[in-house]
Scaffold this active site. Structure first.
Site, PDB file in Angstrom:
ATOM      1  N   HIS A  60     -71.445  42.386 -20.939  1.00 14.67           N
ATOM      2  CA  HIS A  60     -71.036  41.144 -20.276  1.00 14.67           C
ATOM      3  C   HIS A  60     -69.770  40.639 -20.965  1.00 14.67           C
ATOM      4  O   HIS A  60     -69.216  41.324 -21.842  1.00 14.67           O
ATOM      5  CB  HIS A  60     -72.175  40.118 -20.331  1.00 14.67           C
ATOM      6  N   HIS A  66     -69.478  40.866 -24.786  1.00 19.20           N
ATOM      7  CA  HIS A  66     -69.047  42.175 -25.299  1.00 19.20           C
ATOM      8  C   HIS A  66     -67.550  42.367 -25.039  1.00 19.20           C
ATOM      9  O   HIS A  66     -66.817  42.878 -25.894  1.00 19.20           O
ATOM     10  CB  HIS A  66     -69.816  43.302 -24.608  1.00 19.20           C
ATOM     11  N   GLN A  70     -85.405  49.500 -32.904  1.00 16.03           N
ATOM     12  CA  GLN A  70     -85.318  48.059 -33.185  1.00 16.03           C
ATOM     13  C   GLN A  70     -86.170  47.230 -32.231  1.00 16.03           C
ATOM     14  O   GLN A  70     -86.145  46.013 -32.289  1.00 16.03           O
ATOM     15  CB  GLN A  70     -83.864  47.595 -33.183  1.00 16.03           C
ATOM     16  N   ASP A 109     -75.789  36.702 -32.475  1.00 17.89           N
ATOM     17  CA  ASP A 109     -76.822  37.337 -33.305  1.00 17.89           C
ATOM     18  C   ASP A 109     -76.460  37.115 -34.778  1.00 17.89           C
ATOM     19  O   ASP A 109     -76.189  38.059 -35.528  1.00 17.89           O
ATOM     20  CB  ASP A 109     -76.921  38.822 -32.967  1.00 17.89           C
ATOM     21  N   VAL A 163     -69.702  33.828 -26.713  1.00 14.44           N
ATOM     22  CA  VAL A 163     -69.126  33.484 -25.405  1.00 14.44           C
ATOM     23  C   VAL A 163     -70.254  32.881 -24.562  1.00 14.44           C
ATOM     24  O   VAL A 163     -71.381  33.378 -24.569  1.00 14.44           O
ATOM     25  CB  VAL A 163     -68.525  34.730 -24.720  1.00 14.44           C
TER      26      VAL A 163
HETATM   27  O1  PAF Z   1     -76.515  43.770 -31.142  1.00 14.31           O
HETATM   28  C1  PAF Z   1     -76.808  44.850 -30.609  1.00 14.31           C
HETATM   29  O2  PAF Z   1     -76.474  45.117 -29.447  1.00 14.31           O
HETATM   30  C2  PAF Z   1     -77.623  45.872 -31.383  1.00 14.31           C
HETATM   31  O3  PAF Z   1     -78.531  45.253 -32.232  1.00 14.31           O
HETATM   32  C3  PAF Z   1     -76.754  46.875 -32.159  1.00 14.31           C
HETATM   33  C4  PAF Z   1     -75.929  46.184 -33.232  1.00 14.31           C
HETATM   34  C5  PAF Z   1     -75.808  47.595 -31.187  1.00 14.31           C
HETATM   35  C6  PAF Z   1     -77.639  47.916 -32.838  1.00 14.31           C
HETATM   36  O4  PAF Z   1     -78.395  48.606 -31.914  1.00 14.31           O
END
Ligand code: PAF
Length: 292
Positions: free
Chosen positions: A40, A43, A67, A156, A182
């Site tokens: 989006h 990014h 994760q 994050d 953003v």
């Molecule tokens: O923030 C994210 O999209 C993910 O946690 C990352 C840093 C790409 C790791 O998978």
């Protein structure tokens, strides 16, 4: 005017690493934006910043299984590679690194990077194993993409602290740049998970932003931490959002603020659940002087 460069997709880690090393050997500065796709404008802003500061930009797209907890949204996480590639084309990315799980985790993989300190509270408590998954994959990604600098979003915030801690502790040869969150027009922080929200949930989700704005106002008026935390909670409670945490802590350590004396930079953090969608947001609080 720079000519648009066709974005090349690379799957093999060795080929990705070789391309980056070759660019750097030729004196080019390489920027890296790690993502899980479903891109989006948040990014896009990272990619644009990287393109402004570097000669070449790599964006990785990898939905990292390690994760996600067993009951989390790994299976339904949006996978939108064609749209992602279209978004990246005009933003200045040169390569998209698209490994498969077997490329990142060889059969029998048994190594994890476990960060303590900033990985412990908040998301670390609520999502056990999450930051070990993040640190492990980011460490592996940094090996596949040996860039000069990597770009992460401030939304994050805890993740950025965990990555910086790992880079420092392991002496990884990469700079970390944290870029501003953003937001949508109403203030909701952009997130790939916003796509999960129904119409009603989307309207209520703005409460996270409202809580953080109220927190900032109260903070600037000199209120204590408990009052500021209450101000974050109120709009969420009013809109029926289940609160995982609403806290004001030291921005660089996530530890409680000292009750007296000089106040380190502070941050307000919030996480809430609307149905099955979990959203997080934060706001760095402006410095203030206190008399006690
Ligand atoms: O923030 C994210 O999209 C993910 O946690 C990352 C840093 C790409 C790791 O998978």
């Amino acid at each position: 005017m720079t000519a648009a460069v066709k974005v090349a997709q690379i799957r093999a880690p060795a080929a990705m690493r070789a391309a980056v090393l070759e660019a750097r050997a030729a004196g080019r500065r390489v920027g890296f934006v790690p993502t899980m796709g479903a891109l989006h404008e948040g990014h896009a802003s990272l990619v644009e910043r990287a393109a402004a500061e570097c000669d070449d930009v790599v964006v990785s797209i990898f939905v990292n299984p390690t994760q996600f907890g067993p009951t989390e949204d790994f299976a339904r996480y949006p996978r939108t590679l064609a749209a992602d590639a279209a978004l990246l084309e005009p933003r200045g990315a040169r390569w998209i690194f698209v490994p498969e799980p077997a490329d990142m985790y060889p059969p029998g993989a048994a190594t994890r990077v476990v960060v303590d300190g900033p990985a412990r509270p908040f998301e670390g408590e609520i999502r056990p194993g999450h930051f070990a998954g993040v640190a492990t994959v980011v460490c592996r990604l940094f090996h596949c993409v040996p860039a000069d600098v990597a770009y992460f979003g401030a939304k994050d915030w805890q993740q950025t602290l965990v990555v910086k801690r790992m880079v420092c502790d392991l002496g990884l040869p990469i700079e970390i740049t944290v870029c501003p969150t953003v937001r949508e027009a109403d203030g909701l922080a952009m997130s790939s998970r916003n796509a999960y929200l129904g119409v009603d949930e989307r309207q209520r989700a703005v409460a996270l932003h409202e809580g953080l704005c109220a927190a900032e106002r109260l903070w600037q008026s000199g209120a204590d931490v408990a009052a500021v935390e209450l101000a974050i909670r109120q709009p969420l409670e009013a809109r029926g959002i289940a609160i995982d945490y609403a806290a004001v802590v030291a921005a660089e350590t996530l530890e409680p603020l000292p009750v007296a004396g000089a106040e380190p930079p502070a941050i307000a953090l919030v996480a809430g659940r609307l149905g099955s969608t979990r959203l997080i947001d934060n706001r760095l609080l402006p410095p203030r002087s206190r008399t006690r």
